[in-house]
Design an enzyme around this catalytic site. Structure first.
Site, mmCIF file in Angstrom:
data_model
loop_
_atom_site.group_PDB
_atom_site.id
_atom_site.type_symbol
_atom_site.label_atom_id
_atom_site.label_comp_id
_atom_site.label_asym_id
_atom_site.label_seq_id
_atom_site.Cartn_x
_atom_site.Cartn_y
_atom_site.Cartn_z
ATOM 1 N N GLN A 155 -22.159 11.947 7.048
ATOM 2 C CA GLN A 155 -20.752 11.534 7.125
ATOM 3 C C GLN A 155 -20.624 10.291 8.003
ATOM 4 O O GLN A 155 -20.934 10.348 9.195
ATOM 5 C CB GLN A 155 -19.944 12.685 7.738
ATOM 6 C CG GLN A 155 -18.477 12.402 7.903
ATOM 7 C CD GLN A 155 -17.832 13.380 8.881
ATOM 8 O OE1 GLN A 155 -18.259 13.512 10.016
ATOM 9 N NE2 GLN A 155 -16.813 14.078 8.438
ATOM 10 N N GLU A 273 -11.582 23.181 7.895
ATOM 11 C CA GLU A 273 -12.883 22.938 8.514
ATOM 12 C C GLU A 273 -12.825 23.151 10.016
ATOM 13 O O GLU A 273 -13.767 23.612 10.629
ATOM 14 C CB GLU A 273 -13.393 21.530 8.192
ATOM 15 C CG GLU A 273 -13.872 21.380 6.777
ATOM 16 C CD GLU A 273 -14.487 22.658 6.208
ATOM 17 O OE1 GLU A 273 -14.067 23.051 5.110
ATOM 18 O OE2 GLU A 273 -15.336 23.306 6.852
HETATM 19 C C1 LIG Z 1 -23.073 16.598 17.773
HETATM 20 C C2 LIG Z 1 -22.153 15.599 17.173
HETATM 21 C C3 LIG Z 1 -22.274 15.268 15.842
HETATM 22 C C4 LIG Z 1 -21.437 14.319 15.275
HETATM 23 N N1 LIG Z 1 -21.620 13.996 13.957
HETATM 24 C C5 LIG Z 1 -20.830 13.058 13.397
HETATM 25 C C6 LIG Z 1 -21.032 12.665 12.034
HETATM 26 O O1 LIG Z 1 -21.918 13.174 11.344
HETATM 27 N N2 LIG Z 1 -20.255 11.687 11.521
HETATM 28 C C7 LIG Z 1 -19.255 11.100 12.245
HETATM 29 O O2 LIG Z 1 -18.559 10.253 11.686
HETATM 30 N N3 LIG Z 1 -19.034 11.441 13.533
HETATM 31 C C8 LIG Z 1 -19.813 12.399 14.132
HETATM 32 N N4 LIG Z 1 -19.603 12.750 15.448
HETATM 33 C C9 LIG Z 1 -18.643 11.993 16.245
HETATM 34 C C10 LIG Z 1 -17.400 12.743 16.641
HETATM 35 O O3 LIG Z 1 -16.540 12.917 15.572
HETATM 36 C C11 LIG Z 1 -16.776 11.927 17.776
HETATM 37 O O4 LIG Z 1 -17.661 11.971 18.884
HETATM 38 C C12 LIG Z 1 -15.425 12.454 18.204
HETATM 39 O O5 LIG Z 1 -14.487 12.246 17.204
HETATM 40 C C13 LIG Z 1 -14.941 11.763 19.498
HETATM 41 O O6 LIG Z 1 -14.963 10.384 19.357
HETATM 42 P P1 LIG Z 1 -15.717 9.451 20.436
HETATM 43 O O7 LIG Z 1 -17.055 10.015 20.685
HETATM 44 O O8 LIG Z 1 -15.610 8.053 19.983
HETATM 45 O O9 LIG Z 1 -14.900 9.645 21.781
HETATM 46 P P2 LIG Z 1 -13.521 8.916 22.160
HETATM 47 O O10 LIG Z 1 -12.556 9.066 21.038
HETATM 48 O O11 LIG Z 1 -13.820 7.550 22.647
HETATM 49 O O12 LIG Z 1 -13.028 9.820 23.352
HETATM 50 C C14 LIG Z 1 -13.549 9.692 24.679
HETATM 51 C C15 LIG Z 1 -12.793 10.676 25.569
HETATM 52 O O13 LIG Z 1 -11.389 10.330 25.588
HETATM 53 C C16 LIG Z 1 -10.594 11.417 25.171
HETATM 54 N N5 LIG Z 1 -9.454 10.951 24.381
HETATM 55 C C17 LIG Z 1 -9.495 10.075 23.344
HETATM 56 N N6 LIG Z 1 -8.250 9.913 22.840
HETATM 57 C C18 LIG Z 1 -7.405 10.712 23.546
HETATM 58 C C19 LIG Z 1 -6.016 10.977 23.510
HETATM 59 N N7 LIG Z 1 -5.213 10.414 22.598
HETATM 60 N N8 LIG Z 1 -5.502 11.870 24.401
HETATM 61 C C20 LIG Z 1 -6.303 12.466 25.320
HETATM 62 N N9 LIG Z 1 -7.639 12.227 25.424
HETATM 63 C C21 LIG Z 1 -8.191 11.374 24.545
HETATM 64 C C22 LIG Z 1 -11.533 12.275 24.301
HETATM 65 O O14 LIG Z 1 -11.108 13.619 24.253
HETATM 66 C C23 LIG Z 1 -12.849 12.102 25.047
HETATM 67 O O15 LIG Z 1 -12.927 12.991 26.125
HETATM 68 C C24 LIG Z 1 -20.432 13.694 16.065
HETATM 69 C C25 LIG Z 1 -20.295 14.035 17.405
HETATM 70 C C26 LIG Z 1 -21.142 14.969 17.963
HETATM 71 C C27 LIG Z 1 -20.978 15.310 19.420
#
Ligand SMILES: Cc1cc2nc3c(=O)[nH]c(=O)nc-3n(C[C@H](O)[C@H](O)[C@H](O)COP(=O)(O)OP(=O)(O)OC[C@H]3O[C@@H](n4cnc5c(N)ncnc54)[C@H](O)[C@@H]3O)c2cc1C
Length: 418
Positions: A155, A273
C-alpha cells in the site's frame, strides 16, 4: 476455482448454510458458527503451532523465514478451504460474512496461534475497494490472484510529509497518452520487497485541491522507475521501507475509479478495517498468555494490580467491540467513533500487557532480545521482549491514537474540528 476444489468449496458453503438455517436466534447463529469454524480450524492448522505463546499479528519481514513461511501456509490453507476472504461477497470468492462472523474467525485463529495470511493487504485493504469501485475487467483480472496469493500487494499512501494528513501528499500523476506518469516518494510501505503489485494514491489535481485531487492507481513493482528501499524498525525487522516512483508509467487500465476519486475509494473500507485493526482477539490471547507465564500468585502486588487493571480494561473493550459490531450491522453513525475508540483502547492495552510481561521477566528480557534476528519462539523472554517493541507500532498504523481521539472528540463529544 476449478475441479475438486470448487466441489469442496460448494459443499462447504452448503454445510454452513445448514448451520444458519437450524439456528433460530442471532446468538445461536453466531454460537453455531463459532463451533463449526473452530472444529474446522483446529483440524486444518498444525497442532504444534498452538504450543507458542501467541502468533505475530502481521507477517514478519524477510529476516524471519520460518514465520514468513507460516504466513504463506496460513494463506494456502484458508484459500483452499474458501476461508481466505470471509468478508467478500460469495460471488467474488468470499463467504459474505458480516462483522460478527469476521470477529469470531479472528478470535478462533488467534487462539490457535494462526498468523495473518501473507496476502492480507490484498484481502483486507485492496480487495473490498476493487469489489466496490473497480471495473469488471479489473475485478476479474485481480481478485482471483489476490485470493490465491499469487499476487501480493503493498500500500503506497504515506509520504514523508503526509501521514496523518494524507491529503497533503505530493506524489504527482501527469496525464500522458494512454495513461499517467507518476513521480514521488512514499514511505513506510510495508512488504515492498515481497509484493509484486502496489496500490497507491497520487495527485492528479493541484496541491490546493487536497483530497479532491487524488487518484487511485495500481502498478506492478517491476514497472520501470519503481524501487523500494528497506527501513529497519524499532523491533529489528525490515518489513517496511521507502517506495521511490521515478516517472513510472501507469496505463489507463490500471486506474481504479475516475480521476480525482482516489480519496473516496481509499476511505471506503477504512471504518471496518479500523475495527479489525484493533486486534482485540490478539490482545486477549496475549493477556491470557501473560497470565499463564507469570502465575499471578507469584507476582508482586503492584504487578498483580496492573494485571487486574489490564484485564478489566480488556473486558470493557470486548464489550465495546460487541457494540461497535451491532452499530456496523445496523449502519448506526456511532460505528465510526466506537471503532476509533476501540483501536485506541485495544492497542494501548496490548502495549501495557507487553510492558508488564517484560517487567515480570526482568533482566533476561533485555539480554534475550537479539535485534534484527528471528525471535526464538521457545524462549518467553525473547518473545515478550520482541512483543514489547513490536506493539509500539500499534498506536501508529491504521491511524495514530491522537487521530482516533480527534475522531472521538468530534463525532462522540461534538467538539469543533481540529
Ligand atoms: C508498522 C507500520 C506499517 C505501516 N505500513 C504502511 C503501509 O504499508 N503503507 C502506508 O501508506 N503507510 C504505512 N504506515 C504509515 C502509517 O499509516 C503512518 O505512520 C501514520 O498514518 C502516521 O503518519 P506519520 O508517520 O507521517 O506521522 P505524522 O502524521 O507526522 O504524526 C506525527 C505525530 O503527530 C501526531 N499528529 C498528527 N496530526 C495530528 C492532529 N491533527 N492532532 C493531533 N496529533 C496529531 C500523530 O498522532 C503523531 O504522534 C505504516 C506505519 C507503521 C508504524
Amino acid at each position: 476455482l476449478t475441479g475438486n476444489r470448487s466441489v469442496r468449496y460448494i459443499l462447504n458453503l452448503m454445510t454452513w448454510g445448514d448451520a444458519v438455517r437450524e439456528a433460530t436466534t442471532p446468538d445461536q447463529v453466531t454460537g453455531e458458527f463459532r463451533l463449526r469454524f473452530r472444529r474446522w480450524a483446529s483440524e486444518a492448522f498444525p497442532a504444534e503451532w498452538r504450543t507458542e505463546w501467541f502468533a505475530s499479528i502481521f507477517p514478519p519481514g524477510d529476516q524471519d523465514q520460518r514465520a514468513t513461511e507460516r504466513s504463506r501456509e496460513t494463506h494456502r490453507i484458508l484459500h483452499e478451504a474458501g476461508w481466505i476472504a470471509p468478508g467478500w461477497p460469495i460471488e467474488r470468492g468470499g463467504r459474505g460474512c458480516g462483522l460478527a462472523e469476521r470477529v469470531i474467525i479472528a478470535e478462533e485463529l488467534a487462539t490457535l496461534r494462526v498468523p495473518r495470511p501473507i496476502g492480507f493487504q490484498g484481502i483486507d485493504l485492496l480487495g473490498p475497494t476493487l469489489i466496490e469501485h473497480a471495473s469488471e475487467a479489473q475485478r476479474s483480472r485481480f481478485l482471483p490472484r489476490i485470493l490465491s496469493g499469487d499476487d501480493l500487494w503493498c500500500q503506497g499512501y504515506s509520504e514523508p510529509d503526509a501521514g496523518s494528513d494524507l491529503a497533503a501528499m505530493r506524489t504527482t500523476a501527469r496525464r500522458v497518452l494512454g495513461g499517467y506518469v507518476v513521480a514521488g516518494r512514499k514511505v513506510w510501505t510495508s512488504y515492498g520487497s515481497r509484493a509484486n503489485w502496489c496500490f497507491l494514491l497520487a495527485r492528479t489535481g493541484s496541491r490546493e485541491s487536497r483530497h479532491r485531487g487524488l487518484t487511485f492507481f495500481l502498478t506492478p513493482m517491476s514497472a520501470v522507475g519503481v524501487s523500494w528501499r528497506p527501513i529497519r524498525h524499532l523491533a529489528g525487522g525490515v518489513d517496511f521501507g521507502e517506495l521511490l516512483l521515478d516517472d513510472v508509467f501507469i496505463p489507463d487500465e490500471n486506474v481504479v475509479g475516475a480521476a480525482g476519486e482516489g480519496w473516496r475509494l481509499a476511505m471506503s473500507s477504512l471504518g471496518h478495517e479500523r475495527l479489525m485493526a484493533a486486534n482485540v482477539s490478539a490482545t486477549r490471547v496475549r493477556l491470557d498468555s501473560l497470565r499463564e507465564m507469570a502465575e499471578p500468585a507469584r507476582m508482586r502486588p503492584a504487578q498483580r494490580a496492573r494485571l487486574a487493571e489490564l484485564s478489566l480494561r480488556l473486558e470493557c473493550v470486548e464489550e465495546l467491540q460487541r457494540q461497535a459490531m451491532s452499530d456496523g450491522a445496523s449502519g448506526s453513525p456511532a460505528f465510526a467513533y466506537r471503532a476509533a475508540l476501540l483501536k485506541v483502547a485495544a492497542s494501548e492495552i496490548r502495549q501495557g500487557v507487553a510492558q508488564l510481561a517484560v517487567a515480570i521477566i526482568g533482566q533476561p528480557a533485555v539480554t534475550a532480545s537479539r535485534y534484527g534476528m528471528p525471535v526464538d519462539a521457545a524462549d518467553p523472554a525473547a518473545v515478550w521482549a520482541h512483543e514489547m517493541l513490536d506493539s509500539k507500532s500499534a498506536t501508529i498504523y491504521a491511524g495514530t491514537s491522537e487521530i482516533q481521539r480527534n475522531i472521538v472528540a468530534e463525532l462522540a463529544l461534538g467538539l469543533p474540528r481540529g
